[in-house]
Design a protein around this motif. Structure first.
Motif, PDB file in Angstrom:
ATOM      1  N   VAL A  96       0.965  -1.336   0.012  1.00  0.00           N
ATOM      2  CA  VAL A  96      -0.198  -0.107  -0.062  1.00  0.00           C
ATOM      3  C   VAL A  96       0.786   0.906  -0.684  1.00  0.00           C
ATOM      4  N   CYS A  97       0.292   2.188  -0.515  1.00  0.00           N
ATOM      5  CA  CYS A  97       0.707   3.378  -0.494  1.00  0.00           C
ATOM      6  C   CYS A  97       1.040   3.813   0.504  1.00  0.00           C
ATOM      7  N   PRO A  98       2.201   5.319   0.525  1.00  0.00           N
ATOM      8  CA  PRO A  98       2.777   5.180   2.691  1.00  0.00           C
ATOM      9  C   PRO A  98       1.717   6.009   3.269  1.00  0.00           C
ATOM     10  N   ASP A  99       0.170   6.703   2.458  1.00  0.00           N
ATOM     11  CA  ASP A  99      -0.415   7.904   3.309  1.00  0.00           C
ATOM     12  C   ASP A  99      -1.640   6.347   3.919  1.00  0.00           C
ATOM     13  N   TYR A 100      -1.574   5.091   3.157  1.00  0.00           N
ATOM     14  CA  TYR A 100      -2.385   4.024   3.745  1.00  0.00           C
ATOM     15  C   TYR A 100      -1.747   2.952   4.742  1.00  0.00           C
ATOM     16  N   GLN A 101      -0.056   3.345   5.031  1.00  0.00           N
ATOM     17  CA  GLN A 101       0.890   1.898   5.840  1.00  0.00           C
ATOM     18  C   GLN A 101      -0.600   2.277   7.381  1.00  0.00           C
TER      19      GLN A 101
END
Length: 156
Positions: A96-101
């Protein structure tokens, strides 16, 4: 044998799992570049997406792009890669993209993948490799056993 092309979209309360071809290539490129820590050419991304879709239609893997159901933002890529329907085994891949980790996002995605894999696909062994600390807690709560420092396995 299961026909993988019928398995889309898959929904969770907050996310939609659909073919990577539904995602913008630039968003997938950012995810791949973030994972590799190097720039990834858009042509390589397009080739990878096409190869992934071919493998899905050949029942060799089952991979989706993930989007936020509210904002339609690209979240990441998840799936069973590789998958072996003969032995009922698969490796879970979640990126997942950093904002969703976040633990909340990862919990929702892993929970849906495990439920789908065991109930719909009748998989009996799921493996997750390269596990970090927050993911280890999530996997343990879902019934995975630690095999070594970075590998967890679920057996049904």
């Amino acid at each position: 044998m299961a026909q993988f092309e019928k398995y889309h979209p898959i929904l969770t309360p907050h996310y939609a799992l659909d073919w990577l071809t539904k995602a913008r290539a630039i968003d997938v490129q950012r995810l791949y570049a973030n994972n590799a820590n190097v720039p990834v050419p858009i042509t390589a991304v397009a080739t990878t997406i096409n190869q992934t879709m071919r493998a899905i239609f050949r029942n060799q893997k089952l991979v989706w792009g993930v989007s936020d159901r509210t904002s339609d933002a690209f979240v990441g890529q998840v799936g069973f890669d590789p998958i072996d329907m003969t032995t009922h085994q698969a490796t879970l891949q979640v990126s997942v993209c950093p904002d969703y980790q976040t633990a909340v996002t990862l919990q929702e995605l892993y929970q849906r993948l495990v439920a789908f894999g065991t109930a719909e696909l009748k998989l009996t062994t799921l493996t997750v490799q390269h596990v970090d600390d927050p993911t280890a807690e999530i996997l343990t709560a879902l019934g995975f056993q630690r095999l070594n420092q970075q590998t967890y396995q679920y057996q049904r």
